[in-house]
Design a protein around this motif. Sequence first.
Motif, short mmCIF file in Angstrom:
data_model
loop_
_atom_site.label_atom_id
_atom_site.label_comp_id
_atom_site.label_asym_id
_atom_site.label_seq_id
_atom_site.Cartn_x
_atom_site.Cartn_y
_atom_site.Cartn_z
N ARG A 60 37.89 -13.09 79.80
CA ARG A 60 38.78 -12.56 78.77
C ARG A 60 39.28 -13.68 77.86
O ARG A 60 39.37 -13.52 76.63
N ILE A 61 39.57 -14.83 78.44
CA ILE A 61 40.08 -15.95 77.65
C ILE A 61 38.98 -16.52 76.76
O ILE A 61 39.23 -16.91 75.61
N ILE A 62 37.75 -16.55 77.25
CA ILE A 62 36.62 -16.95 76.40
C ILE A 62 36.50 -16.00 75.21
O ILE A 62 36.30 -16.42 74.07
N GLY A 116 42.08 -20.09 82.18
CA GLY A 116 42.01 -18.95 83.08
C GLY A 116 41.45 -19.25 84.45
O GLY A 116 41.20 -18.33 85.24
N LEU A 117 41.26 -20.52 84.78
CA LEU A 117 40.69 -20.88 86.08
C LEU A 117 41.75 -21.04 87.16
O LEU A 117 41.42 -21.19 88.34
N ARG A 118 43.03 -21.02 86.79
CA ARG A 118 44.13 -21.17 87.75
C ARG A 118 45.23 -20.19 87.38
O ARG A 118 45.61 -20.09 86.20
N GLY A 175 47.52 -14.89 82.77
CA GLY A 175 46.89 -14.23 83.90
C GLY A 175 45.53 -13.63 83.59
O GLY A 175 44.94 -12.95 84.45
N GLY A 176 45.01 -13.86 82.40
CA GLY A 176 43.71 -13.31 82.04
C GLY A 176 42.57 -14.01 82.77
O GLY A 176 42.68 -15.16 83.19
N SER A 177 41.46 -13.30 82.92
CA SER A 177 40.28 -13.88 83.57
C SER A 177 39.63 -14.89 82.62
O SER A 177 39.84 -14.84 81.40
#
Length: 509
Positions: free
Chosen positions: A329-331, A306-308, A324-326
Motif C-alpha cells: 500500500r505504501i509503495i 511499512g516494514l515495521r 500501519g499500511g502494508s
Amino acid sequence: MTKPYLIELKNITKRFPGVIANDKVNFNVKQGEIHVLLGENGSGKSTLMSVLAGLYRPDEGEIIVRGTQMVFRSPGDAISAGVGMVHQHFKLIDSFSVAENVILGDHNVAPVLNMKDIENNLAQLSQRYGLHIDPSARVWQLSVGEKQRVEIVKMLYRGSRVLILDEPTAVLTPQETAELFKNLREMARSGRGVVVITHKMQEVMEIADRVTVLRKGKAVATLEKKQINRRDLAWLMVGQDVVRQYKKKSPPGEHKVLELQGVHCMNDLGRPCLQNVTFTVHSGEIFGIAGVAGNGQRELAEVVSGLRPVTGGSIYIKGNEITGGSPRRIIDHGVALVPEDRLGTGLVPNLGAVDNLILKDYRTGKLQRGPFLNLRQARENTKNLVNRFEIKLSSLDAPVKLLSGGNLQRLLLAREITAEPHLLVAVYPVRGLDIKATEAIHNLLLQQREKGMAILLISEDLDEIFKLSDRIGVLCNGQITGIIPAEMTDIEEVGLLMMGSDQAGEIAL
C-alpha cells in the motif's frame, strides 16, 4: 645509521582464482608515524593488510619485521611479531568483561588467573594512552566507541608495535573521532607505527604522516605529509579527476510529501525505539538524518516504508495517512526504499537483473501480455536502464550477487527511481563504495531532487549529510534532538546533538 622500518612488505603478490589482488606491492611503516592506506573498493587494501596481519600468506614477496624476515602462518604469528589489527567489525564477546576479552586467546597469561591484577594492569595501560575503559564492565554495556578502545587496548596489552585500524571512524561521532586521533598520535609518539585504512579525505589530511595509494592491486604512490592534497589523492585513487558538484540549482518546494507526527515504534527486542518523532520532508528537498549507528535509523526507514509497525503517532504521504499500511500500500502511495542491506532486502541475490528490475512492476499491468509476463519487453526495459544508469553487467541473466557494490546500488536505484516515487528513502546509499561510485550515486540523488522528488537520506557520514542535505535532523536514542538547515550549522554542533547534548544552541524543531 638509520633505524630499520618496524614493518616492511617487499614485492607482495597475492593471487585468487581469476584475479591478482596484490601485484608486487611495497609498503612500510616507520617508527612513530601514522601511515594511511587509501584505495578504491577492490584495490587490494584489505588483502594487503590481511597478509600483514597473518590472515593470508603471500604467493610472492617478503615480510620483514624490524630488519628480520618473517613468515606469518597465522594471526597468532603476526601478534607474536608485534603486529595487531583492529577490524571494522569488532571481535568481542558481549557477555564477557573487558578484561576477559583482552586476555582471551593470549598464551602468555598465567594458568591461574588473578583478574584483579589483570584489571589493574589494563586500567594503567588504558590511562597511559588516554583510552578510558572500565576493565570490569561487560562488553554489551559499552558504546561503540568504547568497544573500539577495548580492541585497541587488547592489541597494546599483547605488545603490538604496529597497529592496523580498518575504517576506524565509520561508527564514531566527530567528538569520538577527534579523541581517537588524539590517542593514535599518542601511540605514534610512544614509538609505535599506526596504519589507518580510510576512504575519508578529511581524515587523511588531518592525521596522515604518509599516505600510500593502491589502485587495481598496485601501489601507485607513497606521499609525505607535505605532498598530500585532496585533488591529487582523488586522481591517484581513480585514475582521473573527480569533480564535486553539490550546488543545488533550486530551493526546496513548499508541498509536504512526508509528514511524521509523534511516531513511536519498538525495536527487534520489543523495547521502545523511536519516541515521539516528528518532522516533514518537502518536495524537491533532501532531508538528512544524522546519528551514530544504532539510534533508530534503520527502524525509522522501516516505519516509513511499512516494514515495521507503528505503536503510536501518524504518518502521511502527500496528506494521505498511511500509518500501519502494508509495504504494498505504501509503495502504491509513491514511497520507494533503498535499504541498508542491498542484497538481503533490496535485491534477490540469485536472480538476474531482469527479474530484479520487474519486482515492483509485474503486478501493475505494465508488463502483462494476457495472463503472462511480456519478458521481451522486460528485457528491453532492462537494457535501457542498464545503459541509462551505466550499470556494468556480464549478462542480463547472471545472478546480481556477482556485481560490485557500486553496480548493485545503481541497479537498486534504477528500479526505485524509474517508478517515479514521491518519496525516496535512501539508507546509507554509498556505504562501502569507492570515491568514483560515491560521486555517481550522489549525482543521481541530486538529479532526482531537482526533478521535485522528496528524499529522506539516512547516513552515518556527516560529510555526505552536509554536502547533500537541505535540512538535517539528528537522531539520538530514538528521538529527534534537532532539525537545522544545513547551511546554518556545522559538524561540531551536529556531533553534540548526536550525543544527546543540550549544549548545541537553539535548535529549530
